[in-house]
Design an enzyme around this catalytic site. Sequence first.
Site, PDB file in Angstrom:
ATOM      1  N   GLN A  87      24.832 -17.098  58.569  1.00 23.63           N
ATOM      2  CA  GLN A  87      25.970 -17.687  59.274  1.00 23.63           C
ATOM      3  C   GLN A  87      27.000 -16.590  59.542  1.00 23.63           C
ATOM      4  OE1 GLN A  87      26.970 -21.813  57.435  1.00 23.63           O
ATOM      5  NE2 GLN A  87      25.989 -20.627  55.807  1.00 23.63           N
ATOM      6  N   HIS A 105      25.250 -17.908  64.072  1.00 22.53           N
ATOM      7  CA  HIS A 105      26.614 -18.058  64.589  1.00 22.53           C
ATOM      8  C   HIS A 105      27.064 -16.819  65.358  1.00 22.53           C
ATOM      9  CE1 HIS A 105      27.481 -21.328  61.371  1.00 22.53           C
ATOM     10  NE2 HIS A 105      26.820 -21.802  62.411  1.00 22.53           N
ATOM     11  N   THR A 172      27.111 -19.687  50.402  1.00 17.02           N
ATOM     12  CA  THR A 172      27.677 -20.561  51.429  1.00 17.02           C
ATOM     13  C   THR A 172      28.205 -21.848  50.798  1.00 17.02           C
ATOM     14  OG1 THR A 172      27.286 -21.725  53.526  1.00 17.02           O
ATOM     15  CG2 THR A 172      25.397 -21.532  52.031  1.00 17.02           C
TER      16      THR A 172
HETATM   17  C1  BV8 Z   1      27.846 -27.777  66.500  1.00 19.73           C
HETATM   18  C2  BV8 Z   1      31.351 -18.120  63.486  1.00 19.73           C
HETATM   19  C3  BV8 Z   1      26.754 -29.166  68.134  1.00 19.73           C
HETATM   20  C4  BV8 Z   1      32.747 -17.841  63.889  1.00 19.73           C
HETATM   21  C5  BV8 Z   1      31.463 -20.235  62.377  1.00 19.73           C
HETATM   22  C6  BV8 Z   1      27.260 -32.515  61.886  1.00 19.73           C
HETATM   23  C7  BV8 Z   1      26.226 -31.971  62.659  1.00 19.73           C
HETATM   24  C8  BV8 Z   1      26.524 -30.960  63.585  1.00 19.73           C
HETATM   25  C9  BV8 Z   1      27.831 -30.509  63.741  1.00 19.73           C
HETATM   26  C10 BV8 Z   1      28.847 -31.059  62.982  1.00 19.73           C
HETATM   27  C11 BV8 Z   1      28.567 -32.050  62.058  1.00 19.73           C
HETATM   28  N1  BV8 Z   1      29.746 -32.376  61.447  1.00 19.73           N
HETATM   29  C12 BV8 Z   1      30.739 -31.614  61.948  1.00 19.73           C
HETATM   30  C13 BV8 Z   1      30.245 -30.825  62.896  1.00 19.73           C
HETATM   31  C14 BV8 Z   1      31.034 -29.898  63.700  1.00 19.73           C
HETATM   32  C15 BV8 Z   1      31.184 -28.512  63.083  1.00 19.73           C
HETATM   33  C16 BV8 Z   1      31.369 -28.534  61.596  1.00 19.73           C
HETATM   34  O1  BV8 Z   1      30.410 -28.399  60.836  1.00 19.73           O
HETATM   35  N2  BV8 Z   1      32.607 -28.641  61.165  1.00 19.73           N
HETATM   36  C17 BV8 Z   1      32.902 -28.619  59.751  1.00 19.73           C
HETATM   37  C18 BV8 Z   1      34.206 -27.850  59.533  1.00 19.73           C
HETATM   38  C19 BV8 Z   1      32.965 -30.037  59.246  1.00 19.73           C
HETATM   39  N3  BV8 Z   1      30.039 -27.705  63.430  1.00 19.73           N
HETATM   40  C20 BV8 Z   1      30.033 -27.068  64.613  1.00 19.73           C
HETATM   41  O2  BV8 Z   1      30.916 -27.145  65.430  1.00 19.73           O
HETATM   42  C21 BV8 Z   1      28.808 -26.216  64.913  1.00 19.73           C
HETATM   43  N4  BV8 Z   1      28.254 -26.566  66.207  1.00 19.73           N
HETATM   44  O3  BV8 Z   1      28.005 -28.700  65.775  1.00 19.73           O
HETATM   45  O4  BV8 Z   1      27.227 -27.877  67.760  1.00 19.73           O
HETATM   46  C22 BV8 Z   1      25.534 -29.550  67.388  1.00 19.73           C
HETATM   47  C23 BV8 Z   1      25.344 -30.883  67.056  1.00 19.73           C
HETATM   48  C24 BV8 Z   1      24.201 -31.261  66.363  1.00 19.73           C
HETATM   49  C25 BV8 Z   1      23.248 -30.301  65.998  1.00 19.73           C
HETATM   50  C26 BV8 Z   1      23.449 -28.994  66.339  1.00 19.73           C
HETATM   51  C27 BV8 Z   1      24.609 -28.598  67.021  1.00 19.73           C
HETATM   52  C28 BV8 Z   1      29.164 -24.748  65.008  1.00 19.73           C
HETATM   53  C29 BV8 Z   1      29.698 -24.239  63.710  1.00 19.73           C
HETATM   54  C30 BV8 Z   1      29.836 -22.718  63.777  1.00 19.73           C
HETATM   55  C31 BV8 Z   1      31.292 -22.309  63.663  1.00 19.73           C
HETATM   56  N5  BV8 Z   1      31.367 -20.862  63.533  1.00 19.73           N
HETATM   57  N6  BV8 Z   1      31.420 -18.908  62.291  1.00 19.73           N
HETATM   58  C32 BV8 Z   1      33.261 -16.631  63.183  1.00 19.73           C
HETATM   59  O5  BV8 Z   1      32.662 -16.183  62.174  1.00 19.73           O
HETATM   60  O6  BV8 Z   1      34.278 -16.135  63.637  1.00 19.73           O
HETATM   61  S1  BV8 Z   1      31.617 -21.140  60.979  1.00 19.73           S
HETATM   62  C33 BV8 Z   1      31.932 -20.137  59.644  1.00 19.73           C
HETATM   63  O7  BV8 Z   1      32.232 -20.975  58.517  1.00 19.73           O
HETATM   64  C34 BV8 Z   1      30.709 -19.381  59.153  1.00 19.73           C
HETATM   65  O8  BV8 Z   1      29.904 -18.902  60.165  1.00 19.73           O
HETATM   66  C35 BV8 Z   1      29.989 -20.359  58.297  1.00 19.73           C
HETATM   67  O9  BV8 Z   1      29.017 -21.062  59.017  1.00 19.73           O
HETATM   68  C36 BV8 Z   1      31.009 -21.379  57.987  1.00 19.73           C
HETATM   69  C37 BV8 Z   1      31.063 -21.665  56.508  1.00 19.73           C
HETATM   70  O10 BV8 Z   1      31.402 -20.553  55.868  1.00 19.73           O
HETATM   71  P1  BV8 Z   1      30.577 -20.012  54.604  1.00 19.73           P
HETATM   72  O11 BV8 Z   1      29.692 -18.952  55.122  1.00 19.73           O
HETATM   73  O12 BV8 Z   1      29.936 -21.077  53.802  1.00 19.73           O
HETATM   74  O13 BV8 Z   1      31.779 -19.405  53.840  1.00 19.73           O
HETATM   75  P2  BV8 Z   1      32.911 -20.170  53.035  1.00 19.73           P
HETATM   76  O14 BV8 Z   1      34.102 -19.280  53.003  1.00 19.73           O
HETATM   77  O15 BV8 Z   1      33.053 -21.582  53.502  1.00 19.73           O
HETATM   78  O16 BV8 Z   1      32.267 -20.229  51.591  1.00 19.73           O
HETATM   79  C38 BV8 Z   1      31.980 -19.028  50.926  1.00 19.73           C
HETATM   80  C39 BV8 Z   1      31.057 -19.387  49.802  1.00 19.73           C
HETATM   81  O17 BV8 Z   1      30.686 -18.187  49.136  1.00 19.73           O
HETATM   82  C40 BV8 Z   1      31.705 -20.284  48.770  1.00 19.73           C
HETATM   83  O18 BV8 Z   1      30.785 -21.291  48.398  1.00 19.73           O
HETATM   84  C41 BV8 Z   1      31.984 -19.342  47.592  1.00 19.73           C
HETATM   85  O19 BV8 Z   1      31.861 -19.997  46.350  1.00 19.73           O
HETATM   86  C42 BV8 Z   1      30.886 -18.344  47.762  1.00 19.73           C
HETATM   87  N7  BV8 Z   1      31.191 -17.013  47.231  1.00 19.73           N
HETATM   88  C43 BV8 Z   1      32.384 -16.344  47.293  1.00 19.73           C
HETATM   89  N8  BV8 Z   1      32.241 -15.138  46.714  1.00 19.73           N
HETATM   90  C44 BV8 Z   1      30.953 -15.041  46.301  1.00 19.73           C
HETATM   91  C45 BV8 Z   1      30.278 -16.228  46.630  1.00 19.73           C
HETATM   92  N9  BV8 Z   1      28.990 -16.438  46.339  1.00 19.73           N
HETATM   93  C46 BV8 Z   1      28.332 -15.444  45.701  1.00 19.73           C
HETATM   94  N10 BV8 Z   1      28.903 -14.272  45.353  1.00 19.73           N
HETATM   95  C47 BV8 Z   1      30.195 -14.040  45.627  1.00 19.73           C
HETATM   96  N11 BV8 Z   1      30.747 -12.873  45.271  1.00 19.73           N
END
Ligand code: BV8
Length: 231
Positions: A87, A105, A172
Amino acid sequence: MSIVVLTGAGVSAESGVQTFRGGGGLWEGYDVTEVATPEAYANDPDLVLRFYDQRRRAVSATKPNAAHVALAKLEAELGDDLLVITQNVDDLHERAGSRRVLHMHGTLNTAWCTGCDERSPITNDLLGRPACPHCGKTLLRPDVVWFGEYPYGLDRIDDALSSATTFAAIGTSGVVYPAAGFVMAAREYGASTAELNLETTGLSDLFDDSRQGPASQIVPGWVDEILNSWG
Ligand code: BV8
């Protein structure tokens, strides 16, 4: 036996790349919805371009960590039997040596011309509106999938999940879909599932094996276990 790995921002955290939900939900000081949507880009393109230029420069100053290196080692042994879906828009998997990486992404280092629809490597900040090398128009945007936009490679991803024996989600939060739904698909396809994360997530109960710890510490050991059982 084939393995699908999904990585998120946590795999790059120890390289110094900020996670999305780590710094109080802000992302390099911005609220994600302020910058990672087509609406934000339409409303204030300079803000969005400045944000991605800043992230691209920040990432270029970082290095892969032991988790990226371990996954590259796994690919060196498994070849086509491993697919890393990320991602992340950084290139740390590639810089660690991984070749089979699917950036669902998009990527920071690629520009997408909204004039001719061609992609090209980014060599200068997009804020300066460089000309598209294909059509010459100054209509380049980051080749990054924003909220509401369709992720890349979903057919290939479903195909890989359907034949995977193991699915692992590394670093993630399991908040963003459709990526967060991959573990359910993997389970339905009969794969064993593993989560490697600094802490438990809202999806941890869906995984057969859920391990907590920093990725640079727990991913190498997991890779060695996989390689020892491979064969
Ligand atoms: C879409 C690029 C239509 C930009 C990003 C249901 C089905 C489909 C869509 C949706 C749905 N419900 C809601 C939606 C809409 C939406 C969505 O999911 N919204 C959320 C907020 C509810 N999704 C979309 O819009 C997607 N497109 O839906 O199209 C469709 C419909 C049906 C089927 C297919 C398509 C598009 C989403 C993409 C957005 N773009 N990134 C950029 O980077 O600038 S999202 C961005 O946040 C990332 O790419 C990643 O995907 C996302 C989550 O981030 P994570 O990678 O998980 O990072 P996060 O900070 O959240 O967590 C970090 C983790 O690491 C934590 O768990 C932490 O504990 C851990 N960690 C920290 N340090 C460490 C560690 N682990 C190990 N070691 C460490 N040291």
